[in-house]
Each structure stands twice: as C-alpha cells, then as structure tokens.
Design an enzyme around this catalytic site. Structure first.
Site, PDB file in Angstrom:
ATOM      1  N   ASP A 104      26.265  25.087 -50.949  1.00  0.00           N
ATOM      2  CA  ASP A 104      26.834  24.749 -49.634  1.00  0.00           C
ATOM      3  C   ASP A 104      28.274  25.210 -49.445  1.00  0.00           C
ATOM      4  O   ASP A 104      29.003  24.628 -48.638  1.00  0.00           O
ATOM      5  CB  ASP A 104      26.761  23.244 -49.389  1.00  0.00           C
TER       6      ASP A 104
ATOM      7  N   CYS B  93      16.411  28.246 -60.372  1.00  0.00           N
ATOM      8  CA  CYS B  93      15.576  28.570 -59.225  1.00  0.00           C
ATOM      9  C   CYS B  93      14.557  27.456 -58.974  1.00  0.00           C
ATOM     10  O   CYS B  93      13.812  27.066 -59.879  1.00  0.00           O
ATOM     11  CB  CYS B  93      14.840  29.887 -59.453  1.00  0.00           C
TER      12      CYS B  93
ATOM     13  N   ARG C 172      23.705  31.742 -49.870  1.00  0.00           N
ATOM     14  CA  ARG C 172      23.125  31.940 -48.541  1.00  0.00           C
ATOM     15  C   ARG C 172      24.178  32.172 -47.458  1.00  0.00           C
ATOM     16  O   ARG C 172      23.927  32.900 -46.492  1.00  0.00           O
ATOM     17  CB  ARG C 172      22.253  30.729 -48.178  1.00  0.00           C
TER      18      ARG C 172
END
Length: 348
Positions: free
Chosen positions: A203, A100, A226
C-alpha cells in the site's frame, strides 16, 4: 544507499509482480528513480528452462546493475538449481518468493503457502544459499498465513540462520490477499530485532505514505508494486519528497505520452510485434487511468491488433489532451510544488 555490496541510488525498490516487472518495466522504473527492481518470479521447474517465457524472464541484457531475480518453487533441490541457472544467466541477487498469495502458486505449496511449513522454509533457504555462495540471497514473505498465524519473527530467525542477506515483507497475511489495508506493526517488530536489512512493502502509493512507512517501521527501504503500474514517475516523486520535503507537480499529459511511447517501443521490441501488442494493452490502460475520456479510449484500443494501429490510437488520444496541457490529479495535497526535472536528467 549501500545494499548487499551494491551502491544504490536510493531506498526505493520495485516489487516483483508476475506479468509486470519484465525487463522493459524494470529499466523504466530505474530511469524514473527506483534504486532496485526485482524481476517477476522465474519458475524453479527445470523442465521449463527452455520455454520462451522463462528465457525471456531470464533476459537482463542492458539492465542497470544490480540484477535481482526472484525464483519460486517448493523443492529445495529445484530451487537450488534455479538459483544457479539464473546466476549463470546474469543474476547478481537471488530473491526467494514466499510472499505470492496467488492460488495457482499456493496450491503447489509455493509462494506464501510455504509459511505454513517452517522446516521446509529452512531447507529451501539453506539449499539456495549453499548453491550460490558468492551471490547474495534475499527473501520475500508476508506477515504469515492468516491473522491467527503471523510467524514473521520465526521466519526471520530461520532466514538469518540460513544465510539470507535481506528480508522484504508485505504487510498482509496470505489469507488477506490484497484486501483491506496493509499493517506495518509486524514489520516494525521484525525490523527491531533483525540483523539484516528489512524492506517494507504494501500500500505504498504516495510520497507521504513512503515517508510514514519508513519512519513507523524503521525499515531500511520500501518496496512499491501496484502503485507504480502506469505511474513509474512515482519513484522520482517519492525520492524528491524524501530528500526535500516538497512535492513535484504531477506530470503533464505530454510527458505521460512520451514515457508511454518509449515504454511501448521497448515492449514491442522485447516481446515481438504480435505478443507485444497484447502485453502493451494493460500498460496503456494503467497509464491512462484518471485522464478524461480514458474509459472509452481503452475499450477501442483493446480491439486493435497491430503495433501501428496501437501507436496511432495512443498518439490521437494524448494529442487531444496535450492541447490543454492537462496533468494527472495530485496524489496528495502538496506542501510546496516544483516542476519535474526533464526526462534527460532522469536518464543520466
């Protein structure tokens, strides 16, 4: 796929994301094609074990096995205690957060900040592995602290010597945050010498990208974060592409509507009506990205304060779009398209 003694549907993992990978999101991603989902990180601070937030993060009722729980902290003893606590509360895999990049985590020398202190890394890993000898322990890292100090190969050696069973790597340094593009060469180098499974992260947002990363790094699995926010069907799209070389059509808005309503029900039930409305807003925002009129809809929706008003706004928005049977734009140019399998097949 066999992973740490568990038989998984595939090599597609849901990345742990603070405030996102709660139980409703993990369960949804598994129904939509993910092989494994790692929980958002749980604090190693024993003083917080009694907090509502920590108890909620340790709630795995009804979750499809294996249950993987990520813990974060900088004290070997507290991390060991946190591992035992979570195993006692249903965790079947313990994942250690050393990836993180958030300042509030790194400022207390946790997360990716630990990569600067290799002796402490070893102490934490050894303490956690020893604390839960019957439970597989995995590690999530970045390629290093910054571009001048990529030490992933040394961390791998420490991890293997400590008894870590698998390593997930995000293809950026801590200094990079989420800017620029992820690089996969370091992951490839680590995988080439690793004696444990390596999971590539960073990604991965399309079927083609997943195939490219698996091929170029040799990784055993890919971890998606994400890109799955508001798009949990990404897992079934990637799974289908890896298996067949063909693309599923993007989902029609009628299916997005159905998936979102089910997700909202789970969020409201899990968090309670008041807290659930606030949590649900970000998911509604993610689900509606790219759809006509979504910007003005999200602005109005964020003013609504009850479950009933929130659901009605979602229904009104999607019913208008469904009249035209619109679909999300394709993430990439399809080779051959086929219809998506019905939702009941995905839940089987």
């Amino acid at each position: 796929m066999q992973f740490l003694g568990f038989s998984l549907r595939n090599q597609l993992f849901v990345a742990p994301m603070a405030g996102v990978t709660d139980r409703p999101f993990r369960q949804l991603c598994k129904r939509m094609g993910a092989g494994l989902a790692v929980s958002e990180m749980v604090t190693s601070n024993s003083l917080l074990y009694g907090s509502v937030k920590t108890r909620r993060r340790a709630d795995h009722e009804g979750e499809v096995a294996p249950v993987s729980v990520q813990i974060a902290g900088a004290s070997p003893q507290m991390m060991a205690d946190a591992a035992r606590y979570n195993v006692d509360h249903g965790a079947q895999i313990i994942d250690i957060n050393m990836g993180c990049p958030a300042k509030k985590i790194c400022n207390v020398m946790a997360g990716s900040a630990l990569l600067r202190d290799e002796p402490l890394v070893a102490q934490i890993l050894e303490a956690v592995v020893k604390a839960v000898p019957a439970t597989p322990v995995t590690l999530k890292i970045r390629t290093g602290w910054d571009r001048e100090s990529r030490n992933a190969l040394r961390i791998l050696k420490i991890a293997e010597e400590s008894g870590i069973r698998a390593l997930a790597m995000h293809g950026r340094t801590r200094a990079c945050g989420y800017s620029g593009e992820a690089e996969y060469e370091t992951i490839r180098q680590v995988k080439s010498v690793a004696g444990i499974p390596v999971i590539a992260n960073g990604d991965i947002d399309s079927p083609e990208k997943a195939r490219f990363v698996l091929a170029s790094t040799g990784a055993d699995a890919v971890m998606i974060g994400r890109a799955a926010q508001g798009r949990p069907w990404l897992f079934r799209e990637i799974e289908h592409f890896l298996n067949t070389g063909t693309h599923l059509l993007p989902p029609p808005v009628s299916e997005i509507h159905e998936v979102l309503l089910g997700h909202l029900d789970d969020v409201h039930l899990f968090y309670g009506r008041q807290t659930g409305v606030g949590i649900a807003r970000k998911h509604i925002s993610w689900y509606t990205r790219g759809l006509p009129g979504s910007a003005s809809f999200r602005h109005r929706m964020n003013q609504l304060s009850t479950v009933e008003l929130q659901r009605q706004a979602v229904n009104d928005f999607f019913l208008v779009l469904a009249e035209d049977n619109e679909r999300l734009p394709a993430a990439s140019q399809p080779v051959v398209t086929t219809g998506a399998p019905p939702l009941e097949e995905l839940a089987a």
